[in-house]
Design a protein around this motif. Structure first.
Motif, mmCIF file in Angstrom:
data_model
loop_
_atom_site.group_PDB
_atom_site.id
_atom_site.type_symbol
_atom_site.label_atom_id
_atom_site.label_comp_id
_atom_site.label_asym_id
_atom_site.label_seq_id
_atom_site.Cartn_x
_atom_site.Cartn_y
_atom_site.Cartn_z
ATOM 1 N N LYS A 298 -11.551 -8.121 -11.244
ATOM 2 C CA LYS A 298 -10.916 -8.345 -12.542
ATOM 3 C C LYS A 298 -9.396 -8.238 -12.444
ATOM 4 N N LYS A 299 -8.937 -7.336 -11.571
ATOM 5 C CA LYS A 299 -7.503 -7.088 -11.502
ATOM 6 C C LYS A 299 -7.145 -6.397 -10.192
ATOM 7 N N HIS A 300 -5.925 -6.676 -9.710
ATOM 8 C CA HIS A 300 -5.340 -5.928 -8.604
ATOM 9 C C HIS A 300 -4.135 -5.172 -9.136
ATOM 10 N N LEU A 301 -4.092 -3.876 -8.902
ATOM 11 C CA LEU A 301 -2.949 -3.060 -9.318
ATOM 12 C C LEU A 301 -2.228 -2.591 -8.064
ATOM 13 N N LYS A 302 -1.062 -3.174 -7.795
ATOM 14 C CA LYS A 302 -0.274 -2.782 -6.627
ATOM 15 C C LYS A 302 0.643 -1.637 -7.050
ATOM 16 N N LEU A 303 0.275 -0.413 -6.627
ATOM 17 C CA LEU A 303 0.959 0.775 -7.127
ATOM 18 C C LEU A 303 1.802 1.479 -6.070
ATOM 19 N N SER A 304 1.666 1.082 -4.804
ATOM 20 C CA SER A 304 2.438 1.721 -3.739
ATOM 21 C C SER A 304 2.393 0.845 -2.497
ATOM 22 N N SER A 305 3.352 1.067 -1.600
ATOM 23 C CA SER A 305 3.309 0.391 -0.303
ATOM 24 C C SER A 305 2.488 1.196 0.703
ATOM 25 N N LYS A 306 2.092 2.410 0.311
ATOM 26 C CA LYS A 306 1.295 3.292 1.162
ATOM 27 C C LYS A 306 -0.119 3.438 0.577
ATOM 28 N N SER A 307 -1.021 3.978 1.365
ATOM 29 C CA SER A 307 -2.443 4.059 1.009
ATOM 30 C C SER A 307 -2.689 4.828 -0.283
ATOM 31 N N LEU B 239 -6.706 7.868 -15.309
ATOM 32 C CA LEU B 239 -7.097 7.924 -13.909
ATOM 33 C C LEU B 239 -5.899 8.389 -13.088
ATOM 34 N N ALA B 240 -6.062 9.506 -12.395
ATOM 35 C CA ALA B 240 -5.020 10.005 -11.488
ATOM 36 C C ALA B 240 -5.308 9.486 -10.088
ATOM 37 N N ILE B 241 -4.261 9.028 -9.407
ATOM 38 C CA ILE B 241 -4.402 8.452 -8.065
ATOM 39 C C ILE B 241 -3.393 9.117 -7.141
ATOM 40 N N GLY B 242 -3.882 9.645 -6.024
ATOM 41 C CA GLY B 242 -3.013 10.263 -5.028
ATOM 42 C C GLY B 242 -2.736 9.293 -3.895
ATOM 43 N N PHE B 243 -1.468 9.240 -3.462
ATOM 44 C CA PHE B 243 -1.028 8.252 -2.485
ATOM 45 C C PHE B 243 -0.448 8.909 -1.233
ATOM 46 N N SER B 244 -0.403 8.121 -0.172
ATOM 47 C CA SER B 244 0.233 8.576 1.060
ATOM 48 C C SER B 244 1.757 8.560 0.964
ATOM 49 N N ASP B 245 2.320 8.047 -0.148
ATOM 50 C CA ASP B 245 3.772 8.133 -0.359
ATOM 51 C C ASP B 245 4.164 9.460 -1.009
ATOM 52 N N HIS B 246 3.208 10.402 -1.046
ATOM 53 C CA HIS B 246 3.377 11.773 -1.536
ATOM 54 C C HIS B 246 3.281 11.886 -3.060
ATOM 55 N N SER C 230 5.000 17.128 -0.515
ATOM 56 C CA SER C 230 5.906 16.698 0.538
ATOM 57 C C SER C 230 5.208 15.855 1.596
ATOM 58 N N ASN C 231 3.934 15.497 1.316
ATOM 59 C CA ASN C 231 3.191 14.637 2.230
ATOM 60 C C ASN C 231 2.033 14.000 1.463
ATOM 61 N N SER C 232 1.163 13.288 2.174
ATOM 62 C CA SER C 232 0.074 12.536 1.539
ATOM 63 C C SER C 232 -0.788 13.412 0.643
ATOM 64 N N VAL C 233 -1.213 12.833 -0.492
ATOM 65 C CA VAL C 233 -2.094 13.519 -1.439
ATOM 66 C C VAL C 233 -3.530 13.070 -1.170
ATOM 67 N N PHE C 234 -4.373 14.018 -0.779
ATOM 68 C CA PHE C 234 -5.762 13.721 -0.423
ATOM 69 C C PHE C 234 -6.775 14.248 -1.448
ATOM 70 N N ALA C 235 -6.382 15.229 -2.256
ATOM 71 C CA ALA C 235 -7.333 15.944 -3.119
ATOM 72 C C ALA C 235 -6.826 15.955 -4.557
ATOM 73 N N LEU C 236 -7.705 15.613 -5.492
ATOM 74 C CA LEU C 236 -7.376 15.630 -6.919
ATOM 75 C C LEU C 236 -8.600 16.055 -7.707
ATOM 76 N N GLY C 237 -8.393 16.840 -8.746
ATOM 77 C CA GLY C 237 -9.507 17.210 -9.618
ATOM 78 C C GLY C 237 -9.019 17.620 -10.985
#
Length: 302
Positions: free
Chosen positions: A133-142, A155-162, A182-189
């Motif tokens: 339905k849609k592409h949301l380009k929100l970062s250049s990192k994962s 919706l909260a999204i954690g990225f490798s751009d910190h 100060s680094n990639s975000v892997f965990a959210l709750g």
């Protein structure tokens, strides 16, 4: 720390590679794991020793998601797309090639599936129409991890751009940018009971955010190495983190205090990085998966 009793009930084996994905089933008696071996396996908490193979894919599986209303299991197939399993019959009913990237997380929200990918794009898939339905380009990192606030449709999204970005799931608009890691975000709750978002990542710190003001309310150095994932107990009183440092930690969600460390030395825990944890809503056991190719089920008396 509190006198919390932890007992390992089961160690489950069968995967031939690191286990990355873990999700509870529509019936929380069951849970699903996905691995670097491409296998997706169903496990029964009442008879945990006998896993049932649900799918075998050519590439690794980092992400699984269950649509509770439709009784569907979504499999994120790295470098390909998604496969959709009807859990009533344990059969694949459709698939969609959407990317040549890794798929790190998925969230089924109403009739849409949000897919977080290695190129910083969130793909929104119409589940009924089986199409993008849609592409949301929100970062250049994962885009590494997502968490959904049902009360606010955010919706909260954690990225490798910190960064952590908050989007409105009704119109896909970005609403907040949270910087602090100060680094990639892997965990959210999101807390089930408080206006609170908890985040963690490669910087080994936990950060607590007020979901009304989006101000950071606390910062805790929580592990020795990266925090890979976190999960709240359904009553919101506690949450658990897991780490590349091979430990899991139970926290008081109100006081932000460490209550218990679960590790190899004290509890015969995992010998390598722990990738995800799940606090079961079926029987309140904790399920953990690891690079050591095993699944552990823990009884916790709090």
């Amino acid at each position: 720390m509190a006198d919390i009793q932890v007992t390992k009930l089961h160690t489950l084996t069968g995967h031939n590679d690191c286990i990355y994905a873990l999700v509870e089933g529509c019936d929380p008696r069951y849970f699903y794991t996905g691995s670097g071996d491409g296998m997706v396996v169903e496990w029964d908490l009442l008879n945990p020793k006998d896993g049932k193979l649900i799918a075998k894919l050519p590439h690794s599986v980092y992400a699984l998601e269950v649509d509770l209303k439709k009784n569907l299991l979504f499999i994120g197939h790295n470098f390909e797309g998604i496969h959709v399993i009807d859990l009533e019959n344990n059969k694949e009913i459709w698939s969609l090639k959407i990317t040549d990237q890794s798929i790190f997380d998925m969230k089924a929200i109403n009739n849409e599936l949000f897919v977080a990918m290695g190129d910083g794009v969130i793909a929104v898939i119409d589940i009924e129409k089986k199409s993008i339905k849609k592409h949301l380009k929100l970062s250049s990192k994962s885009a590494r991890v997502m968490a959904f606030d049902k009360t606010k449709s955010k919706l909260a999204i954690g990225f490798s751009d910190h960064s952590i970005k908050i989007i409105n799931t009704k119109d896909y608009t970005p609403e907040q940018l949270l910087n602090g890691h100060s680094n990639s975000v892997f965990a959210l709750g999101y807390s089930p009971t408080q206006n609170m978002l908890v985040s963690g990542g490669r910087d080994a710190t936990l950060k607590f955010w007020d979901t009304d003001s989006f101000l950071q309310t606390n910062n805790v150095i929580a592990h020795m190495f990266a925090i890979n994932y976190l999960c709240f107990r359904e009553d919101g009183m506690f949450f658990i983190t897991c780490s590349m440092d091979k430990s899991m930690k139970i926290w008081d969600a109100n006081e932000h205090k460490l209550l218990k460390v679960i590790d190899k030395a004290r509890h015969a825990g995992h010998g390598t990085s722990i990738n995800k944890v799940l606090w079961s809503t079926f029987n309140q056991t904790i399920i953990s998966i690891s690079d050591d190719r095993s699944i552990s089920i823990w009884k916790v008396d709090i």
